[in-house]
Design a protein around this motif. Structure first.
Motif, PDB file in Angstrom:
ATOM      1  N   MET A 113       3.655   8.670  -4.950  1.00  0.00           N
ATOM      2  CA  MET A 113       4.108   7.295  -4.733  1.00  0.00           C
ATOM      3  C   MET A 113       5.412   7.058  -5.483  1.00  0.00           C
ATOM      4  O   MET A 113       5.568   7.496  -6.615  1.00  0.00           O
ATOM      5  N   GLY A 132       8.050   0.564  -1.056  1.00  0.00           N
ATOM      6  CA  GLY A 132       7.005   1.475  -1.481  1.00  0.00           C
ATOM      7  C   GLY A 132       6.953   2.667  -0.546  1.00  0.00           C
ATOM      8  O   GLY A 132       6.756   2.505   0.658  1.00  0.00           O
ATOM      9  N   ALA A 134       5.750   6.944   0.132  1.00  0.00           N
ATOM     10  CA  ALA A 134       4.680   7.888  -0.186  1.00  0.00           C
ATOM     11  C   ALA A 134       5.029   9.260   0.339  1.00  0.00           C
ATOM     12  O   ALA A 134       5.858   9.421   1.229  1.00  0.00           O
ATOM     13  N   SER A 138       0.299   6.852   4.052  1.00  0.00           N
ATOM     14  CA  SER A 138      -0.417   5.644   3.631  1.00  0.00           C
ATOM     15  C   SER A 138      -0.536   5.619   2.114  1.00  0.00           C
ATOM     16  O   SER A 138      -0.224   6.601   1.438  1.00  0.00           O
ATOM     17  N   TYR A 139      -0.986   4.487   1.608  1.00  0.00           N
ATOM     18  CA  TYR A 139      -1.297   4.321   0.192  1.00  0.00           C
ATOM     19  C   TYR A 139      -2.805   4.239   0.023  1.00  0.00           C
ATOM     20  O   TYR A 139      -3.503   3.722   0.898  1.00  0.00           O
ATOM     21  N   GLU A 143      -2.990   2.548  -5.149  1.00  0.00           N
ATOM     22  CA  GLU A 143      -1.529   2.565  -5.009  1.00  0.00           C
ATOM     23  C   GLU A 143      -1.032   1.232  -4.454  1.00  0.00           C
ATOM     24  O   GLU A 143      -0.019   0.700  -4.902  1.00  0.00           O
ATOM     25  N   PHE A 144      -1.757   0.688  -3.471  1.00  0.00           N
ATOM     26  CA  PHE A 144      -1.363  -0.600  -2.895  1.00  0.00           C
ATOM     27  C   PHE A 144      -1.446  -1.706  -3.952  1.00  0.00           C
ATOM     28  O   PHE A 144      -0.570  -2.563  -4.034  1.00  0.00           O
ATOM     29  N   TYR A 147       1.532  -1.444  -6.132  1.00  0.00           N
ATOM     30  CA  TYR A 147       2.694  -1.974  -5.416  1.00  0.00           C
ATOM     31  C   TYR A 147       2.708  -3.508  -5.490  1.00  0.00           C
ATOM     32  O   TYR A 147       3.744  -4.128  -5.757  1.00  0.00           O
TER      33      TYR A 147
END
Length: 196
Positions: A113, A132, A134, A138-139, A143-144, A147
């Motif tokens: 990330m 953001g 990666a 996807s995150y 991770e989301f 963010y």
């Protein structure tokens, strides 16, 4: 006007400065995909917006003294390829001229990330943006959440987060590991390279 321009850049650089995070160049290098974008002026990053830049590759050159960005932007209905190389300034910021003056910082870097923070001045106002990206497409939930925290810390409303994957127009690195170069060679968009 000659005095105003350098003063504005100085104000943007000072505004973007925080305690610099230690950048590990080995974690920055490589193929990346923009997953989310957020801005305090959302119209700049919605589909067709001038700052909806979709990263594909980021490279640290000379210990991140230079930052090379490869990204796509959909302009006038066509996905166009851009290359920007910028020199690090005082405070670990990079100045990039694209749809205005952009002061860019790497604010979070991990193995999978990366988040950039940008302050864009378009000649009238400053827009704060996070992107953001990666190593995958996807995150994770964690991770989301990270963010979202980074947006909140910078006063960017999380309701302004845009999912870039849903409207991505650019070629991707294949899961088999084929290089981006093969995709670039067959892409018919415009390619621009500038060194700042």
């Amino acid at each position: 006007m000659k005095i105003v321009w350098p003063s504005l850049v100085l104000v943007l650089v000072c505004a973007a400065q925080e305690t610099p995070a230690e950048i590990d160049p080995s974690k920055v290098r490589g193929d990346w995909r923009t997953i989310y974008l957020a801005a305090d002026n959302k119209e700049k990053i919605v589909e067709g917006g001038p700052l909806r830049c979709l990263y594909r590759q980021i490279e640290c050159i000379n210990g991140c003294e230079y930052l090379s960005l490869t990204f796509y932007v959909k302009l006038e209905g066509t996905c166009q390829l851009f290359h920007e190389v910028a020199k690090r300034q005082e405070g670990d910021v990079y100045i990039i001229e694209f749809a205005g003056t952009n002061v860019l910082r790497l604010i979070h870097v991990s193995d999978h990330m990366l988040v950039t923070y940008i302050e864009n001045y378009d000649g009238e106002k400053i827009t704060r943006i996070t992107k953001g990206v990666a190593k995958g497409d996807s995150y994770t939930q964690e991770e989301f959440q990270k963010y979202q925290e980074l947006n909140s810390e910078r006063g960017i409303p999380n309701e302004n987060i845009e999912n870039a994957v849903e409207t991505d127009c650019s070629p991707l690195v294949s899961p088999g590991g084929n290089s981006m170069q093969s995709h670039r060679d067959t892409h018919r968009g415009t390619s621009v390279k500038r060194v700042l």
